[in-house]
Every structure is written in structure tokens, then in C-alpha cells.
Design a protein around this motif. Structure first.
Motif, PDB file in Angstrom:
ATOM      1  N   ILE A  84       0.826  -1.204   0.000  1.00 39.80           N
ATOM      2  CA  ILE A  84       0.000   0.000   0.000  1.00 39.80           C
ATOM      3  C   ILE A  84       0.861   1.255   0.000  1.00 39.80           C
ATOM      4  O   ILE A  84       0.479   2.280  -0.557  1.00 39.80           O
ATOM      5  CB  ILE A  84      -0.991  -0.001   1.185  1.00 39.80           C
TER       6      ILE A  84
ATOM      7  N   GLN B 218      -1.193   2.821  -3.695  1.00 38.26           N
ATOM      8  CA  GLN B 218      -2.488   2.626  -3.035  1.00 38.26           C
ATOM      9  C   GLN B 218      -3.580   2.259  -4.044  1.00 38.26           C
ATOM     10  O   GLN B 218      -4.493   1.496  -3.734  1.00 38.26           O
ATOM     11  CB  GLN B 218      -2.859   3.926  -2.306  1.00 38.26           C
ATOM     12  N   ARG B 219      -3.466   2.793  -5.256  1.00 38.55           N
ATOM     13  CA  ARG B 219      -4.495   2.527  -6.271  1.00 38.55           C
ATOM     14  C   ARG B 219      -4.534   1.058  -6.677  1.00 38.55           C
ATOM     15  O   ARG B 219      -5.564   0.524  -7.041  1.00 38.55           O
ATOM     16  CB  ARG B 219      -4.270   3.400  -7.502  1.00 38.55           C
TER      17      ARG B 219
ATOM     18  N   LYS C 290     -10.019   5.745   0.612  1.00 40.13           N
ATOM     19  CA  LYS C 290     -10.806   6.923   0.996  1.00 40.13           C
ATOM     20  C   LYS C 290      -9.919   8.008   1.566  1.00 40.13           C
ATOM     21  O   LYS C 290     -10.258   9.182   1.556  1.00 40.13           O
ATOM     22  CB  LYS C 290     -11.873   6.550   2.044  1.00 40.13           C
ATOM     23  N   SER C 291      -8.808   7.597   2.159  1.00 37.01           N
ATOM     24  CA  SER C 291      -7.854   8.617   2.574  1.00 37.01           C
ATOM     25  C   SER C 291      -6.462   8.147   2.199  1.00 37.01           C
ATOM     26  O   SER C 291      -6.180   6.954   2.144  1.00 37.01           O
ATOM     27  CB  SER C 291      -7.966   8.911   4.074  1.00 37.01           C
ATOM     28  N   LEU C 292      -5.628   9.113   1.901  1.00 33.60           N
ATOM     29  CA  LEU C 292      -4.280   8.824   1.408  1.00 33.60           C
ATOM     30  C   LEU C 292      -3.462   8.100   2.467  1.00 33.60           C
ATOM     31  O   LEU C 292      -3.430   8.511   3.618  1.00 33.60           O
ATOM     32  CB  LEU C 292      -3.594  10.135   1.019  1.00 33.60           C
ATOM     33  N   TYR C 293      -2.785   7.024   2.047  1.00 40.56           N
ATOM     34  CA  TYR C 293      -1.975   6.261   2.986  1.00 40.56           C
ATOM     35  C   TYR C 293      -0.723   7.023   3.396  1.00 40.56           C
ATOM     36  O   TYR C 293      -0.074   7.654   2.575  1.00 40.56           O
ATOM     37  CB  TYR C 293      -1.563   4.924   2.361  1.00 40.56           C
ATOM     38  N   SER C 294      -0.399   6.974   4.662  1.00 37.15           N
ATOM     39  CA  SER C 294       0.948   7.318   5.110  1.00 37.15           C
ATOM     40  C   SER C 294       1.226   6.364   6.261  1.00 37.15           C
ATOM     41  O   SER C 294       0.292   5.804   6.832  1.00 37.15           O
ATOM     42  CB  SER C 294       1.027   8.762   5.576  1.00 37.15           C
ATOM     43  N   HIS C 295       2.516   6.198   6.607  1.00 37.92           N
ATOM     44  CA  HIS C 295       2.822   5.227   7.667  1.00 37.92           C
ATOM     45  C   HIS C 295       2.146   5.595   8.985  1.00 37.92           C
ATOM     46  O   HIS C 295       1.985   4.766   9.854  1.00 37.92           O
ATOM     47  CB  HIS C 295       4.340   5.117   7.861  1.00 37.92           C
ATOM     48  N   SER C 296       1.771   6.852   9.133  1.00 31.46           N
ATOM     49  CA  SER C 296       1.101   7.220  10.382  1.00 31.46           C
ATOM     50  C   SER C 296      -0.401   7.420  10.174  1.00 31.46           C
ATOM     51  O   SER C 296      -0.981   8.341  10.723  1.00 31.46           O
ATOM     52  CB  SER C 296       1.745   8.464  10.985  1.00 31.46           C
ATOM     53  N   TRP C 297      -1.002   6.537   9.367  1.00 38.08           N
ATOM     54  CA  TRP C 297      -2.421   6.705   9.081  1.00 38.08           C
ATOM     55  C   TRP C 297      -3.315   6.646  10.323  1.00 38.08           C
ATOM     56  O   TRP C 297      -4.401   7.206  10.356  1.00 38.08           O
ATOM     57  CB  TRP C 297      -2.892   5.691   8.029  1.00 38.08           C
TER      58      TRP C 297
ATOM     59  N   VAL D 159      -3.901  10.262  12.295  1.00 33.74           N
ATOM     60  CA  VAL D 159      -4.649  11.407  11.747  1.00 33.74           C
ATOM     61  C   VAL D 159      -6.092  11.405  12.244  1.00 33.74           C
ATOM     62  O   VAL D 159      -6.726  10.372  12.243  1.00 33.74           O
ATOM     63  CB  VAL D 159      -4.666  11.383  10.213  1.00 33.74           C
TER      64      VAL D 159
END
Lengths: 300, 292
Positions: B166, B170-171, B282-289, B292
């Protein structure tokens, strides 16, 4: 007959408005609630910011045609800064602290801060202060700069994963804005912004996706800028709603085409800049005053 | 959900060493533990086995079968090693894997037919990895037709839609979700599998399982037949085996984008909901998802 009304996409959120500098000449960037140039759909209150770059040391290996406009001032950053403002009409400057570069002169953080203070006092336009692009050294240099120029609302760059904490804390204490840099990756951009926003005001963050000029992978930068803007506006992702900065003068003037021919160099830089503005960039750092002029004529 | 234990893998230096030195102990320990943890199949990933593929496979398969009755999923890119492995499997094996790439179809599919094995067939083809759900569909239809002609029925094909990390794209994760919902219409009766751990490659270590197990529940709801998973991921196993039905229910509700008062959710529940949101794109992945 019913009149046809083309549907308009209303976006309910804005890119944050970031202020750089203080006093009358302070500049606002960002603030839009639509995609670049979509004046028919929303509002773009601030034109893209355009900064001219200067160095704190005499440049080495600059192509003659980009050195030429500054030839009489390159030995003195204050004169250089003033010429950019008074002669070339720059509304913002970017001071690069090359003197502190560990790979070069490796001057001390205190010296770099001192030069910055002198330049910042000499001009009234907003100032971006660019470190050495070396993580550890920048942690020292930019924190010193933050302290020395307390209250001037500089834009300190670049903050990366390895040094953001120290620099951002100093920036916050002394009232500066910062540039968060993550290399060509929307996920990592978000990651760094999340980390920063735990203690730093989001409206004082500018995103640097690390721009590549025409011929260096411009299309990747274009896509990343577009992506960040889409995530911020269409998906309402709060961590992606910061204005975007692009820095690419060095790339442009390294090309054979630019080195060989003044016009080609200027166009190379101007076309790269315009392209990034079309993608959604809010702030450009430029090297040649003619490139600045061309872009200004086109967009501002 | 059929769970295939992934832990017997030469990517682990220790496993690689003990295979080379013909030391059965650590292999049998790994196999026995995964069997005890409730795996349905065991993946035997031996890599390309350049040296003595026949001898190595004979020894390894026999060593494994001494301590487990589970069917095996043979994972090698070397057709010689694959054939040797198939010969020694006591129960119906799963050949892992063939793809739509010409070379793979020409070598691996005939082997599956010859030994009446089930076969993992990935959506990769000569053009590489398809970029969206429709391209995945087009690719698998072509390669499944080739398999059918060789006498391999849909029921013996385990489609691998290919799961990417991911953090990389992500797509690709969302197009996986789209594709798995189409599969039964495309190839009625076909099974499916995937390398689940790949999803969380590069993610923070302590959060990998959360991504993996949440995604497995999601694709399970869409008809996913099986997945290659860590045979030591207890939380995943508990969740998939129905021991935490309220969390599965919550994941479904998050998938349906049901209105929930997120702020009222306990920590663990909140983590699942946020994870569903990034997995659905639905929301952009980052390692600290989760932060948020």
C-alpha cells in the motif's frame, strides 16, 4: 428555452494561506479553493510567489549567462540581494547558505546565521533561507538562523524526516515558517506533515516535493504536485492542504542547452516554472531575472 | 477462508541454510508450529533451487511430510524443482505459481495438468502487472482459457490478482478490491489467493498485521478463497477464524461507509475503521495513518 448552465465543481475546502515575511512587503501564498487557473470554479486569492535566489558565497561553476546579471554583486550577498529587489523587481528572495556546506567550505552555523541576519536586515522583502541539504548540518544551521532572525517570519528550508523536530521547534519559538521536504512521494509528504502538525501550526508549512526541471523528470514532479493538490482539495485531506514550493534553477542551468545559449537557458527555466504553476505550485525559486520576468508576464 | 502458511521460505536465511545443510530440525519445527496454529496449507518456498533441484525437493518434501498431513503449496520458479516436488507430495498439491507470461504458461501449466495439481495463476502477463481491475480481468481470461484447454478446470485455478504494498501504490490496492468482486462472474468456480504480507511491505513493523488482517476480512467478504499468510500471526488467525465477530462486523460497517460516531469508538475499533478507510482509498496512505 432553458439556458444551459455548465456544471461547476464546488470545493468546500481551501489550500492554507501561508504568510512569509513581515511588514508591508510580507507575501501570502496559497489560499485557493480550486485547481490552478480554474477562476471559473473557485477563487485563487494569491498569485504564485516568485523568489530570486542568491548565494552567501560567490557561486562556482555557474553558466556565464546566468552569472552575467549579477556579476558586479556576487561577492557581496547584501548587494546581490538589493540588486534583485531594486533592479530586477524580486518580491521575495531565497538565500542559500552554501558557505556552511560540509562538502565545501563547511563554515559554522553561527557564521551562516550572521550572514542571514545581515541580508534579512538589508532588504524588506520576504526571505526563504535554504540550508545545505545535509540533514545534520541543517539542524544546526537553520536553528541558529531561526534564533538570529527572531520575528522575521523567514521560510526555513528544507526540513526532512531526520531533522524536522529540532528546526521546527526553533522556527515556532522564533516565529518562522518552514518547508517540509519529502522526495517525490505523496505518502511520505503526508507522513512528514502529520509528524510536524503534532506540534507545529499547519498554516506555517510549505510542501517541497523536490522538483525536477525539464529533462530531469519534470513529468514526475508534475504528477506529484497534481496528486497533492487533488488529495488536499478533492479528498479534503488536511495534511495535504499546504502550499507547494518548487526549486529547480540549479537543474535548468546545468543543462548543456542552457550553458551554451542564454536564450535557451532562460526559456528552459521559464517553461519549467510555468509548467509547475499549471500543475499547482504556489511558490517558485528562480535563478535568472529574465525567467522571473517571463513568468510574471504570463501569470501575474 | 483457506489459510496458507508462508513461513517455510528461503528468504529466511536460517531456512535457506538448513535446507542446504539438510538439517531437518528447524524445518520440522516451523512446519509443526504452523500446522498447530491452524493453517490449511503450507507454502514451501524454495526459490530457484539452482543446485540439485530434484534431490533437494525430494529431501525437503519428505522432511515436511514427516510432521504434517497438510497439503503443500509448492513455490519455486524452477520447473525442474517444481516437478520433483509434485512427484513427492502425498496429497493434492498447489502449484505456486504460473502466470500469463508465455514462458510460465508453457512450463508450469502443463506440469499442473500432468500431476492433477491445483495451480495459482497470477494476472501478470508478458506486458507485466496490469494497472487496473479491467486489465486484470482481460489478462486472467486469456491465461485461464489456456489452462482450460490443457484440461485444468476453473475449480483447480487459484487466481492471484497480485497485491502490491500500500505504501508503493495505493491505487493497486483498490483495484484489487474491485477485481476480486468481479472474479466469479469472469471465471465461475475459480478460486483465489494472494501473498497477503506483501500489502504491508515497508509499513511500520508493529502495524503490518493490522493492515494485513483488516484487508483479509475485506476481501473475504468479497469472496476471496484463500491467502498466503504468516502462520504465526495469532491476531489474524483469531480474526479470520471468527473468534472476534464484532470486529469483523465493524470492518463490514466501515466498508459500507456507515455513519459512525468515530470519536466514540474505543482505540482498537478506531484503528480498524481508519485502516479500512486507507485500504479503500478513501484517505491517502501514510505510515502514520492511525495518527490522523
Amino acid at each position: 428555452m432553458m439556458k444551459y448552465e455548465p456544471p461547476l465543481e464546488k470545493i468546500s475546502v481551501n489550500i492554507r494561506e501561508t504568510v512569509v515575511g513581515h511588514g508591508e512587503k510580507a507575501l501570502k501564498i496559497g489560499g485557493e479553493n480550486t485547481l490552478p487557473f480554474h477562476f471559473f470554479e473557485g477563487s485563487l486569492p494569491n498569485p504564485p510567489g516568485l523568489a530570486l535566489e542568491i548565494l552567501d558565497t560567490e557561486p562556482e561553476n555557474w553558466a556565464p549567462s546566468v552569472l552575467e546579471p549579477f556579476e558586479d554583486v556576487v561577492s557581496d550577498p547584501v548587494k546581490w540581494a538589493k540588486k534583485c529587489v531594486e533592479v530586477f523587481g524580486a518580491e521575495m528572495l531565497c538565500l542559500r547558505l552554501l558557505s556552511a556546506d560540509p562538502m565545501g567550505k563547511n563554515g559554522s552555523a553561527e557564521e551562516a546565521a550572521e550572514i542571514t541576519k545581515i541580508v534579512a536586515d538589508a532588504v524588506d522583502v520576504p526571505l526563504i533561507v535554504w540550508g545545505t541539504d545535509m540533514e545534520e548540518k541543517d539542524a544546526q544551521v537553520l536553528t541558529q538562523v531561526a534564533r538570529a532572525c527572531s520575528g522575521k517570519n523567514l521560510l526555513l528550508a528544507p526540513l526532512v524526516k531526520g531533522n524536522y523536530e529540532e528546526i521546527a521547534k526553533a522556527a515556532m519559538e522564533h516565529g518562522h515558517a518552514i518547508v517540509a521536504q519529502a522526495s517525490m512521494d505523496a505518502n511520505l509528504t503526508k507522513e512528514l506533515n502529520i509528524a510536524l502538525c503534532k506540534f507545529f501550526p499547519p498554516e506555517k508549512i510549505v510542501i517541497d516535493p523536490t522538483a525536477s526541471a525539464l529533462g530531469y523528470g519534470l513529468e514526475y514532479t508534475f504528477s506529484i504536485i497534481e496528486e497533492i493538490k487533488q488529495f488536499g482539495l478533492a479528498d479534503k485531506d488536511k495534511m495535504m492542504q499546504m502550499p507547494i514550493l518548487c526549486d529547480f534553477g540549479g537543474d535548468c542551468w546545468r543543462t548543456k542547452e542552457a550553458k551554451e545559449n542564454r536564450e535557451q537557458g532562460i526559456l528552459w527555466e521559464a517553461i519549467t516554472g510555468i509548467t509547475f504553476i499549471l500543475a499547482g505550485a504556489n511558490l517558485l525559486i528562480l535563478r535568472h531575472p529574465e525567467a522571473l520576468k517571463l513568468i510574471k508576464e504570463m501569470v501575474v | 477462508m483457506i489459510l496458507i502458511g508462508e513461513d517455510l521460505n528461503v528468504m529466511s536465511g536460517e531456512i535457506s541454510r538448513v535446507i542446504k545443510e539438510r538439517e531437518p530440525g528447524p524445518i520440522q519445527q516451523c512446519v509443526a508450529a504452523q500446522t498447530k496454529n491452524g493453517m490449511d496449507y503450507l507454502d514451501v518456498n524454495v526459490g530457484p533451487v539452482k543446485k540439485d533441484p530434484e534431490g533437494t525437493m525430494e529431501w525437503l518434501i519428505n522432511t515436511v511430510q514427516e510432521v504434517t498431513d497438510l497439503p503443500l503449496c509448492l513455490d519455486t520458479t524452477n520447473p525442474l524443482a517444481m516437478e520433483a516436488g509434485l512427484k513427492f507430495c502425498k496429497s493434492k498439491a498447489l502449484l505456486n505459481s504460473a502466470s500469463g507470461a508465455t514462458e510460465s504458461m508453457e512450463t508450469m501449466l502443463p506440469l499442473a495438468a500432468k500431476y492433477s495439481a491445483d495451480v495459482v495463476l497470477s494476472v501478470i502477463n508478458d506486458a507485466g502487472l496490469p494497472s487496473d481491475a479491467d486489465e486484470r480481468a482481460a489478462s486472467i481470461m486469456e491465461s485461464a482459457a489456456v489452462a482450460n484447454e490443457l484440461g485444468i478446470a476453473n475449480e483447480n485455478i487459484w487466481v492471484d490478482p497480485v497485491l502490491l504494498p500500500i505504501g508503493v501504490d495505493q491505487r493497486q490496492v483498490t483495484s484489487y478490491l474491485e477485481f476480486i468482486q468481479m472474479l466469479q462472474d469472469l471465471l465461475p468456480g475459480a478460486k483465489s489467493t494472494c501473498g497477503l504480507s506483501n500489502l504491508s511491505y515497508g509499513a511500520p513493523k508493529e502495524l503490518k498485521s493490522l493492515l494485513n488482517r483488516t484487508f483479509l476480512v475485506m476481501i473475504g467478504r468479497y469472496g476471496q478463497h484463500s491467502a498466503i499468510v504468516s502462520g504465526f500471526d495469532r491476531e489474524l488467525i483469531r480474526l479470520i477464524r471468527g473468534e472476534v465477530p464484532e470486529m469483523v462486523e465493524l470492518i463490514y460497517r466501515a466498508m459500507d461507509e456507515e455513519n459512525m460516531d468515530i470519536s466514540a469508538l474505543p482505540q482498537k475499533e478506531l484503528e480498524y475503521v481508519k485502516t479500512v478507510q486507507v485500504l479503500m482509498g478513501k484517505s491517502l496512505y501514510s505510515h502514520s495513518w492511525l495518527e490522523v
